[in-house]
Design a protein around this motif. Structure first.
Motif, mmCIF file in Angstrom:
data_model
loop_
_atom_site.group_PDB
_atom_site.id
_atom_site.type_symbol
_atom_site.label_atom_id
_atom_site.label_comp_id
_atom_site.label_asym_id
_atom_site.label_seq_id
_atom_site.Cartn_x
_atom_site.Cartn_y
_atom_site.Cartn_z
ATOM 1 N N GLU A 151 8.001 1.952 8.961
ATOM 2 C CA GLU A 151 7.268 0.745 8.877
ATOM 3 C C GLU A 151 5.782 1.096 8.878
ATOM 4 O O GLU A 151 5.409 2.054 9.697
ATOM 5 C CB GLU A 151 7.298 -0.361 10.123
ATOM 6 N N ARG A 180 2.112 -5.581 5.672
ATOM 7 C CA ARG A 180 2.941 -4.695 6.329
ATOM 8 C C ARG A 180 4.335 -4.405 5.585
ATOM 9 O O ARG A 180 4.800 -5.207 4.836
ATOM 10 C CB ARG A 180 3.285 -5.463 7.509
ATOM 11 N N ARG A 196 7.957 -2.228 5.088
ATOM 12 C CA ARG A 196 9.308 -1.512 5.466
ATOM 13 C C ARG A 196 9.915 -0.774 4.307
ATOM 14 O O ARG A 196 10.094 -1.365 3.172
ATOM 15 C CB ARG A 196 10.136 -2.233 6.364
#
Length: 157
Positions: free
Chosen positions: A61, A74, A76
């Motif tokens: 992440e 963000r 991942r």
């Protein structure tokens, strides 16, 4: 040049030394990239990198800062490798490697990207030679942004 059904003639696409690209798997619709054939591996500016386990697999992440703002995206992705990669100073450092889909103009294909702190660099992404190899691209070092904006429904190439 003679072509047959087996070997269709594919056009060469001219791109500049820097281009706008998209990384849709990471929810990044537009990012500045420097095309750098001197770099083997592509490198994405990623901060706050953190390893985690999801369904028994290793993931990473991280945050990709949005240029000119205090915001970041963000992200991942599954971790595919850890590699020793030389930074711009020539010093080897271990980096986390992910695979993601790159959109350049109306073309899209998967690339491997190392995650690096590129705080003091001019571009958020370095697109290395392994990412552009065999994609029928001609890089014009005197021009920029020839491919146009990344298109969402880019065709696989």
């Amino acid at each position: 040049m003679k072509t047959d059904k087996k070997h269709k003639k594919r056009r060469i696409t001219e791109i500049g030394w820097r281009e706008w690209i998209g990384l849709p798997d990471l929810s990044i619709s537009s990012l500045r990239a420097k095309i750098d054939t001197g770099a083997r591996t592509s490198a994405l500016h990623a901060t706050s990198q953190r390893l985690l386990e999801i369904s028994g697999k290793e993931w990473v992440e991280f945050h990709v800062p949005v240029p000119g703002t205090s915001r970041s995206t963000r992200c991942r992705a599954p971790l595919i490798a850890r590699r020793q990669i030389k930074n711009t100073s020539g010093v080897a450092e271990e980096r986390l490697i992910i695979e993601t889909r790159l959109v350049l103009g109306n073309k899209a294909w998967p690339i491997e990207v190392s995650l690096a702190n590129r705080d003091n660099m001019g571009h958020e992404l370095i697109l290395g030679r392994t990412a552009v190899r065999r994609r029928r691209l001609l890089i014009n070092p005197g021009r920029s942004y020839l491919a146009g904006p990344p298109r969402r429904a880019a065709s696989q190439s």
